[in-house]
Scaffold this motif. Structure first.
Motif, PDB file in Angstrom:
ATOM      1  N   PRO A 125     -55.659 -40.993 -34.778  1.00 44.87           N
ATOM      2  CA  PRO A 125     -56.178 -40.952 -33.398  1.00 44.87           C
ATOM      3  C   PRO A 125     -57.610 -41.476 -33.271  1.00 44.87           C
ATOM      4  CG  PRO A 125     -55.019 -38.929 -33.886  1.00 44.87           C
ATOM      5  CD  PRO A 125     -55.115 -39.685 -35.171  1.00 44.87           C
ATOM      6  N   ALA A 126     -58.436 -41.242 -34.270  1.00 47.08           N
ATOM      7  CA  ALA A 126     -59.807 -41.761 -34.234  1.00 47.08           C
ATOM      8  C   ALA A 126     -59.799 -43.283 -34.299  1.00 47.08           C
ATOM      9  CB  ALA A 126     -60.624 -41.183 -35.380  1.00 47.08           C
ATOM     10  N   PHE A 127     -58.918 -43.832 -35.112  1.00 49.97           N
ATOM     11  CA  PHE A 127     -58.831 -45.287 -35.206  1.00 49.97           C
ATOM     12  C   PHE A 127     -58.230 -45.875 -33.931  1.00 49.97           C
ATOM     13  CE2 PHE A 127     -59.197 -44.119 -39.649  1.00 49.97           C
ATOM     14  CZ  PHE A 127     -60.226 -44.956 -40.031  1.00 49.97           C
ATOM     15  N   GLY A 128     -57.317 -45.148 -33.313  1.00 53.48           N
ATOM     16  CA  GLY A 128     -56.789 -45.575 -32.019  1.00 53.48           C
ATOM     17  C   GLY A 128     -57.885 -45.634 -30.969  1.00 53.48           C
ATOM     18  N   ALA A 129     -58.794 -44.670 -31.020  1.00 57.44           N
ATOM     19  CA  ALA A 129     -59.920 -44.667 -30.086  1.00 57.44           C
ATOM     20  C   ALA A 129     -60.838 -45.861 -30.336  1.00 57.44           C
ATOM     21  CB  ALA A 129     -60.708 -43.368 -30.206  1.00 57.44           C
ATOM     22  N   LEU A 130     -61.043 -46.221 -31.604  1.00 55.93           N
ATOM     23  CA  LEU A 130     -61.875 -47.384 -31.913  1.00 55.93           C
ATOM     24  C   LEU A 130     -61.231 -48.680 -31.408  1.00 55.93           C
ATOM     25  CD1 LEU A 130     -63.126 -46.531 -35.501  1.00 55.93           C
ATOM     26  CD2 LEU A 130     -64.499 -46.696 -33.431  1.00 55.93           C
ATOM     27  N   VAL A 131     -59.924 -48.774 -31.547  1.00 55.53           N
ATOM     28  CA  VAL A 131     -59.217 -49.959 -31.042  1.00 55.53           C
ATOM     29  C   VAL A 131     -59.304 -50.011 -29.516  1.00 55.53           C
ATOM     30  CG1 VAL A 131     -56.945 -51.047 -30.858  1.00 55.53           C
ATOM     31  CG2 VAL A 131     -57.687 -50.107 -33.042  1.00 55.53           C
ATOM     32  N   PHE A 132     -59.117 -48.873 -28.866  1.00 52.64           N
ATOM     33  CA  PHE A 132     -59.244 -48.810 -27.409  1.00 52.64           C
ATOM     34  C   PHE A 132     -60.650 -49.212 -26.974  1.00 52.64           C
ATOM     35  CE2 PHE A 132     -60.368 -46.411 -23.588  1.00 52.64           C
ATOM     36  CZ  PHE A 132     -59.420 -46.915 -22.702  1.00 52.64           C
ATOM     37  N   CYS A 133     -61.658 -48.745 -27.682  1.00 49.74           N
ATOM     38  CA  CYS A 133     -63.045 -49.078 -27.342  1.00 49.74           C
ATOM     39  C   CYS A 133     -63.311 -50.576 -27.513  1.00 49.74           C
ATOM     40  CB  CYS A 133     -64.013 -48.273 -28.199  1.00 49.74           C
ATOM     41  SG  CYS A 133     -64.107 -46.552 -27.716  1.00 49.74           S
ATOM     42  N   PHE A 134     -62.684 -51.194 -28.520  1.00 50.27           N
ATOM     43  CA  PHE A 134     -62.851 -52.634 -28.708  1.00 50.27           C
ATOM     44  C   PHE A 134     -62.353 -53.391 -27.480  1.00 50.27           C
ATOM     45  CE2 PHE A 134     -60.907 -56.684 -29.918  1.00 50.27           C
ATOM     46  CZ  PHE A 134     -62.020 -57.351 -30.373  1.00 50.27           C
ATOM     47  N   PHE A 135     -61.148 -53.063 -27.034  1.00 49.55           N
ATOM     48  CA  PHE A 135     -60.602 -53.756 -25.873  1.00 49.55           C
ATOM     49  C   PHE A 135     -61.365 -53.398 -24.598  1.00 49.55           C
ATOM     50  CE2 PHE A 135     -57.012 -54.090 -28.817  1.00 49.55           C
ATOM     51  CZ  PHE A 135     -56.835 -55.467 -28.773  1.00 49.55           C
ATOM     52  N   GLY A 136     -61.826 -52.164 -24.514  1.00 44.85           N
ATOM     53  CA  GLY A 136     -62.664 -51.776 -23.379  1.00 44.85           C
ATOM     54  C   GLY A 136     -63.977 -52.538 -23.354  1.00 44.85           C
ATOM     55  N   SER A 137     -64.557 -52.768 -24.526  1.00 42.79           N
ATOM     56  CA  SER A 137     -65.812 -53.524 -24.581  1.00 42.79           C
ATOM     57  C   SER A 137     -65.596 -54.970 -24.161  1.00 42.79           C
ATOM     58  CB  SER A 137     -66.427 -53.455 -25.982  1.00 42.79           C
ATOM     59  OG  SER A 137     -65.697 -54.237 -26.902  1.00 42.79           O
ATOM     60  N   LEU A 138     -64.427 -55.537 -24.478  1.00 43.45           N
ATOM     61  CA  LEU A 138     -64.142 -56.910 -24.043  1.00 43.45           C
ATOM     62  C   LEU A 138     -64.079 -56.990 -22.521  1.00 43.45           C
ATOM     63  CD1 LEU A 138     -61.466 -58.161 -26.585  1.00 43.45           C
ATOM     64  CD2 LEU A 138     -63.889 -58.727 -26.496  1.00 43.45           C
ATOM     65  N   ILE A 139     -63.455 -56.000 -21.900  1.00 42.83           N
ATOM     66  CA  ILE A 139     -63.364 -55.975 -20.439  1.00 42.83           C
ATOM     67  C   ILE A 139     -64.756 -55.814 -19.827  1.00 42.83           C
ATOM     68  CG2 ILE A 139     -62.497 -54.639 -18.481  1.00 42.83           C
ATOM     69  CD1 ILE A 139     -60.011 -54.044 -20.265  1.00 42.83           C
ATOM     70  N   LEU A 140     -65.537 -54.905 -20.376  1.00 38.71           N
ATOM     71  CA  LEU A 140     -66.887 -54.669 -19.861  1.00 38.71           C
ATOM     72  C   LEU A 140     -67.772 -55.897 -20.026  1.00 38.71           C
ATOM     73  CD1 LEU A 140     -68.845 -52.594 -18.661  1.00 38.71           C
ATOM     74  CD2 LEU A 140     -69.413 -51.929 -20.992  1.00 38.71           C
ATOM     75  N   ILE A 141     -67.710 -56.536 -21.182  1.00 35.59           N
ATOM     76  CA  ILE A 141     -68.537 -57.723 -21.421  1.00 35.59           C
ATOM     77  C   ILE A 141     -68.117 -58.872 -20.514  1.00 35.59           C
ATOM     78  CG2 ILE A 141     -69.050 -59.513 -23.131  1.00 35.59           C
ATOM     79  CD1 ILE A 141     -70.651 -56.958 -23.510  1.00 35.59           C
ATOM     80  N   SER A 142     -66.810 -59.033 -20.295  1.00 37.35           N
ATOM     81  CA  SER A 142     -66.382 -60.113 -19.402  1.00 37.35           C
ATOM     82  C   SER A 142     -66.860 -59.852 -17.977  1.00 37.35           C
ATOM     83  CB  SER A 142     -64.871 -60.292 -19.457  1.00 37.35           C
ATOM     84  OG  SER A 142     -64.212 -59.146 -18.994  1.00 37.35           O
ATOM     85  N   PHE A 143     -66.888 -58.585 -17.571  1.00 40.01           N
ATOM     86  CA  PHE A 143     -67.425 -58.243 -16.254  1.00 40.01           C
ATOM     87  C   PHE A 143     -68.924 -58.544 -16.194  1.00 40.01           C
ATOM     88  CE2 PHE A 143     -69.464 -55.110 -13.437  1.00 40.01           C
ATOM     89  CZ  PHE A 143     -68.894 -55.496 -12.235  1.00 40.01           C
ATOM     90  N   ILE A 144     -69.658 -58.180 -17.218  1.00 37.67           N
ATOM     91  CA  ILE A 144     -71.108 -58.420 -17.252  1.00 37.67           C
ATOM     92  C   ILE A 144     -71.401 -59.913 -17.233  1.00 37.67           C
ATOM     93  CG2 ILE A 144     -73.156 -58.235 -18.728  1.00 37.67           C
ATOM     94  CD1 ILE A 144     -72.088 -55.459 -19.567  1.00 37.67           C
ATOM     95  N   ARG A 145     -70.648 -60.689 -18.035  1.00 34.80           N
ATOM     96  CA  ARG A 145     -70.855 -62.147 -18.048  1.00 34.80           C
ATOM     97  C   ARG A 145     -70.519 -62.757 -16.687  1.00 34.80           C
ATOM     98  NH1 ARG A 145     -70.916 -65.585 -22.975  1.00 34.80           N
ATOM     99  NH2 ARG A 145     -70.503 -67.228 -21.464  1.00 34.80           N
ATOM    100  N   GLY A 146     -69.455 -62.262 -16.062  1.00 30.32           N
ATOM    101  CA  GLY A 146     -69.099 -62.779 -14.742  1.00 30.32           C
ATOM    102  C   GLY A 146     -70.170 -62.496 -13.716  1.00 30.32           C
ATOM    103  N   ALA A 147     -70.703 -61.284 -13.741  1.00 33.12           N
ATOM    104  CA  ALA A 147     -71.783 -60.925 -12.795  1.00 33.12           C
ATOM    105  C   ALA A 147     -73.034 -61.738 -13.078  1.00 33.12           C
ATOM    106  CB  ALA A 147     -72.070 -59.434 -12.884  1.00 33.12           C
ATOM    107  N   ALA A 148     -73.359 -61.934 -14.345  1.00 29.19           N
ATOM    108  CA  ALA A 148     -74.544 -62.711 -14.696  1.00 29.19           C
ATOM    109  C   ALA A 148     -74.390 -64.168 -14.277  1.00 29.19           C
ATOM    110  CB  ALA A 148     -74.810 -62.624 -16.195  1.00 29.19           C
ATOM    111  N   ASN A 149     -73.194 -64.729 -14.474  1.00 32.70           N
ATOM    112  CA  ASN A 149     -72.964 -66.109 -14.051  1.00 32.70           C
ATOM    113  C   ASN A 149     -73.026 -66.244 -12.531  1.00 32.70           C
ATOM    114  OD1 ASN A 149     -72.720 -67.121 -16.630  1.00 32.70           O
ATOM    115  ND2 ASN A 149     -70.504 -66.885 -16.686  1.00 32.70           N
ATOM    116  N   PHE A 150     -72.501 -65.254 -11.829  1.00 37.44           N
ATOM    117  CA  PHE A 150     -72.557 -65.273 -10.359  1.00 37.44           C
ATOM    118  C   PHE A 150     -73.994 -65.235  -9.876  1.00 37.44           C
ATOM    119  CE2 PHE A 150     -72.817 -62.889  -6.364  1.00 37.44           C
ATOM    120  CZ  PHE A 150     -72.106 -63.760  -5.549  1.00 37.44           C
TER     121      PHE A 150
END
Length: 137
Positions: free
Chosen positions: A108-133
């Motif tokens: 379960p701890a490793f599942g949380a790390l995998v979830f956080c990885f994909f969550g960070s990709l979503i967050l970073i893409s949002f941040i990059r989109g806002a910065a580009n805008f």
């Protein structure tokens, strides 16, 4: 040392995701072998894998802010991350053998790390989109 020009040149390389994943996976396997050969408890071998996954997530988040083509990089890094994850668990299984299932409480701890990885990709893409805008305004 890495200066600004070298970092931009490195992150602009089309195989940067592979370089990052290979370096981190290779170092994790080396440390797993060192911990295993030293005779430490098996939980420390699992800890090396957890630390590598966390470090991969953090370095990948910083890299996502620097790469010129975010979507191409995200496609590559997801594949490299899943391959990295598979290799690390295969190495865990090879090292621990039948004792692998004794430590399934760590999953379960490793599942949380995998979830956080994909969550960070979503967050970073949002941040990059806002910065580009904001940059275009």
């Amino acid at each position: 040392m890495l200066d600004k020009l070298n970092v931009k040149r490195l992150t602009a390389h089309k195989h940067y995701a592979w370089y990052l994943g290979t370096a981190l996976c290779g170092s994790a396997i080396l440390f797993m072998l060192l911990v295993f050969v030293s005779g430490a408890a098996y939980t420390y071998v699992w800890s090396v894998v957890g630390m590598e996954l966390l470090l991969y997530m953090l370095l990948n988040a910083f890299s996502c802010l620097l790469v010129p083509d975010l979507w191409s990089y995200i496609k590559k890094t997801i594949f490299v991350y899943l391959l990295n994850l598979g290799l690390l668990f295969l190495m865990l299984y090879v090292l621990l053998g039948k004792n692998f299932s004794d430590y399934s409480g760590n999953l379960p701890a490793f599942g949380a790390l995998v979830f956080c990885f994909f969550g960070s990709l979503i967050l970073i893409s949002f941040i990059r989109g806002a910065a580009n805008f904001l940059k275009n305004e």
